[in-house]
Design a protein around this motif. Structure first.
Motif, PDB file in Angstrom:
ATOM      1  N   ASN A 146     -27.556 -28.585  24.127  1.00 36.80           N
ATOM      2  CA  ASN A 146     -26.323 -29.095  24.739  1.00 36.80           C
ATOM      3  C   ASN A 146     -25.584 -30.043  23.806  1.00 36.80           C
ATOM      4  O   ASN A 146     -24.362 -30.068  23.800  1.00 36.80           O
ATOM      5  N   ALA A 147     -26.334 -30.833  23.047  1.00 41.14           N
ATOM      6  CA  ALA A 147     -25.713 -31.790  22.141  1.00 41.14           C
ATOM      7  C   ALA A 147     -25.072 -31.033  20.977  1.00 41.14           C
ATOM      8  O   ALA A 147     -25.706 -30.159  20.381  1.00 41.14           O
ATOM      9  N   PRO A 148     -23.828 -31.341  20.642  1.00 39.50           N
ATOM     10  CA  PRO A 148     -23.169 -30.630  19.541  1.00 39.50           C
ATOM     11  C   PRO A 148     -23.842 -30.922  18.202  1.00 39.50           C
ATOM     12  O   PRO A 148     -24.397 -31.992  17.990  1.00 39.50           O
ATOM     13  N   LYS A 149     -23.784 -29.928  17.323  1.00 38.02           N
ATOM     14  CA  LYS A 149     -24.304 -30.040  15.957  1.00 38.02           C
ATOM     15  C   LYS A 149     -25.769 -30.452  15.933  1.00 38.02           C
ATOM     16  O   LYS A 149     -26.196 -31.243  15.083  1.00 38.02           O
ATOM     17  N   THR A 150     -26.528 -29.911  16.878  1.00 38.13           N
ATOM     18  CA  THR A 150     -27.958 -30.201  16.946  1.00 38.13           C
ATOM     19  C   THR A 150     -28.753 -29.004  16.445  1.00 38.13           C
ATOM     20  O   THR A 150     -29.453 -29.095  15.455  1.00 38.13           O
ATOM     21  N   GLY A 151     -28.670 -27.899  17.183  1.00 37.78           N
ATOM     22  CA  GLY A 151     -29.481 -26.738  16.842  1.00 37.78           C
ATOM     23  C   GLY A 151     -28.696 -25.457  16.933  1.00 37.78           C
ATOM     24  O   GLY A 151     -27.495 -25.447  17.179  1.00 37.78           O
TER      25      GLY A 151
END
Length: 132
Positions: free
Chosen positions: A60-65
């Motif tokens: 859900n967090a941007p630029k994570t995975g």
């Protein structure tokens, strides 16, 4: 957000359409993905949806995975990553060439849990690791 108890209806239908043995393996992989996401630092919650008609897991967090998909490769249960990533190339550098690797896209399930866990962690933190 994906949790063990909250299987989205469209994902449940995708699992139900699979052969029982394959579905059982992929349901276990799903729980492992959710477990790893909930315990890995910086990953946070996942969105569970369908991509190409297969269960898919996105941070859900941007630029994570990057996205993980559960499905079939050659009729066998597999976890797949985008072929544009270096995840499987990196895994080969760590583990060597293993029979469960399938090109640049996936890992056949049923091999070592350590390889699966590595692939999942690498996918869920792919963009975070690239920034470091």
């Amino acid at each position: 957000m994906a949790t063990k108890d909250a299987l989205p209806a469209e994902v449940a239908k995708a699992f139900a359409a699979m052969p029982d043995g394959i579905a059982d393996i992929l349901r276990k992989a799903r729980l492992d993905i959710l477990r790893i996401a909930s315990t890995a630092e910086g990953i946070g919650p996942l969105t569970e949806t369908l991509k190409r008609g297969e269960p898919a897991y996105l941070t859900n967090a941007p630029k994570t995975g990057t996205t993980l998909r559960l499905g079939l490769i050659g009729g066998r249960a597999a976890v797949m990553v985008p072929c544009s990533t270096t995840i499987l190339e990196d895994a080969r550098a760590v583990f060597g060439e293993l029979p469960e690797f399938s090109g640049k896209r996936g890992v056949i399930l049923g091999g070592e849990q350590q390889v699966f866990d590595y692939i999942v962690n690498a996918a869920l933190s792919y963009h975070m690791r690239k920034r470091r």
